[in-house]
Design an enzyme around this catalytic site. Structure first.
Site, short mmCIF file in Angstrom:
data_model
loop_
_atom_site.label_atom_id
_atom_site.label_comp_id
_atom_site.label_asym_id
_atom_site.label_seq_id
_atom_site.Cartn_x
_atom_site.Cartn_y
_atom_site.Cartn_z
N TYR A 56 5.91 9.46 -15.69
CA TYR A 56 4.45 9.60 -15.81
C TYR A 56 4.08 10.17 -17.17
O TYR A 56 4.17 11.38 -17.41
CB TYR A 56 3.90 10.52 -14.71
CG TYR A 56 4.22 10.06 -13.30
CD1 TYR A 56 4.49 8.73 -12.99
CD2 TYR A 56 4.23 10.97 -12.25
CE1 TYR A 56 4.77 8.31 -11.71
CE2 TYR A 56 4.51 10.57 -10.94
CZ TYR A 56 4.79 9.24 -10.68
OH TYR A 56 5.07 8.84 -9.40
N HIS A 144 13.77 7.51 -7.86
CA HIS A 144 12.50 6.87 -8.20
C HIS A 144 12.67 5.35 -8.30
O HIS A 144 13.28 4.85 -9.25
CB HIS A 144 11.98 7.43 -9.53
CG HIS A 144 10.54 7.17 -9.78
ND1 HIS A 144 9.90 7.57 -10.93
CD2 HIS A 144 9.59 6.56 -9.03
CE1 HIS A 144 8.62 7.22 -10.87
NE2 HIS A 144 8.42 6.58 -9.73
#
Length: 327
Positions: A56, A144
């Protein structure tokens, strides 16, 4: 705000969690003060679970979140980050400039994301995240999006997370994905505490009910649900709305509008129903909502405080808009 423990771990999360992708400049830039104010607003509303990832904003989300949380009592909140993408520095002046997007984030391309589900990659990712966060520990570490890296994720990355949990480096471990099949495999074949399931247990998509949620409930594991608005369609169903980050098909738009008509007939905004829906399942520990401003945080908390009449769910089932065993 109510809390639930994740599986057999000692980690507890609030039923509403702060998704920090947006403060990593997802799609558009967020001013530093506004990002900090969003975290402050979440804290004031009783949110005590915060989720981030190196992906992110090339670490920007982790840096901002760590800075905003650093002065708060460490035992009073839970923080999760993710492994599977490491950040390699790029030579100065290469890549996109400040005005470009780096895989959806409005940040200078100072680093390159590299998939790495090796044991060494997992340990390096955790060490790098701790440095960016400036905190003493990570409560939850998720693999992830290991969709295209299943063999390495199960053979190397997961065992390394298990070691880190045993060593007390992290408190709970799991995987986060936009699909249910591999998450169900993690529940069956490993000792994860929690899985983060995005977009597959919503008012529009109840596919997690087929195997994932029953498996979690049977094994005493937890599920955190993300993507409750399916990237926009359940927040504001209209022509041009997005579903899973692409233009929503007309059939889904029609379904969302029919659901909205039912919820509003009971005096309940569609967004409130979408937020509440996953929380009724016993395996669900909480919902993860991405927010980029104090107003968005306060809005989500207000929606969560609304009472949802049982008759609303009954009517949705009667209209064929919810799976019969879906609530």
């Amino acid at each position: 705000m109510r809390r639930k423990r994740l599986g057999r771990s000692a980690v507890e999360v609030t039923e509403l969690s702060f998704g920090a992708a947006a403060i990593g400049n997802l799609f558009t830039a967020v001013e530093p003060a506004r990002a900090a104010a969003a975290v402050d607003a979440a804290w004031d509303e009783g949110v005590r679970y915060f989720d981030t990832a190196p992906h992110y904003g090339l670490g920007l989300s982790e840096r901002r979140l760590g800075e905003a949380l650093r002065g708060r009592p460490r035992d009073s909140y839970a923080l999760s980050t993710k492994v599977g993408r490491v950040l390699d520095p790029l030579p100065a002046g290469s890549g996109a400039g400040p005005g470009g997007l780096s895989e959806g984030f409005a940040v200078p391309a100072t680093h390159r994301r590299r998939w790495d589900f090796s044991a060494d990659g997992v340990r390096r990712s955790i060490e790098d995240s701790l440095e960016r966060l400036g905190l003493d520990r990570i409560d939850i570490a998720y693999l992830h999006d290991p969709d295209d890296h299943a063999e390495t994720a199960f053979r190397e990355a997961y065992p390394e997370l298990e070691k880190l949990r045993a060593q007390g480096v992290v408190g709970a471990i799991g995987a986060g994905m936009n699909q249910t099949a591999m998450l169900t495999r993690f529940l069956r074949d490993t000792d994860v505490d929690v899985v983060l399931c995005a977009g597959r247990y919503t008012l529009l998509d109840q596919s997690a009910l087929t195997e994932l949620l029953p498996e979690a409930a049977a094994r005493g594991r937890s599920v955190v649900v993300g993507g409750v608005f399916n990237s926009g369609l359940l927040a504001d169903p209209r022509p041009g709305a997005t579903y899973d980050y692409t233009a929503a098909p007309l059939s889904l738009l029609d379904r969302a509008l029919r659901i909205k008509a039912v919820t509003e007939g009971h005096g309940v905004p569609l967004r409130a129903a979408a937020l509440h829906y996953p929380l009724a399942h016993p395996a669900v520990a909480g919902v993860l909502v991405g927010t980029r401003s104090p107003d968005e945080v306060r809005d989500a908390a207000a929606l969560l405080r609304r009472e949802i009449p049982d008759e609303l769910w009954d009517e949705l089932r009667a209209e064929g808009l919810l799976t019969e065993n879906g609530h």
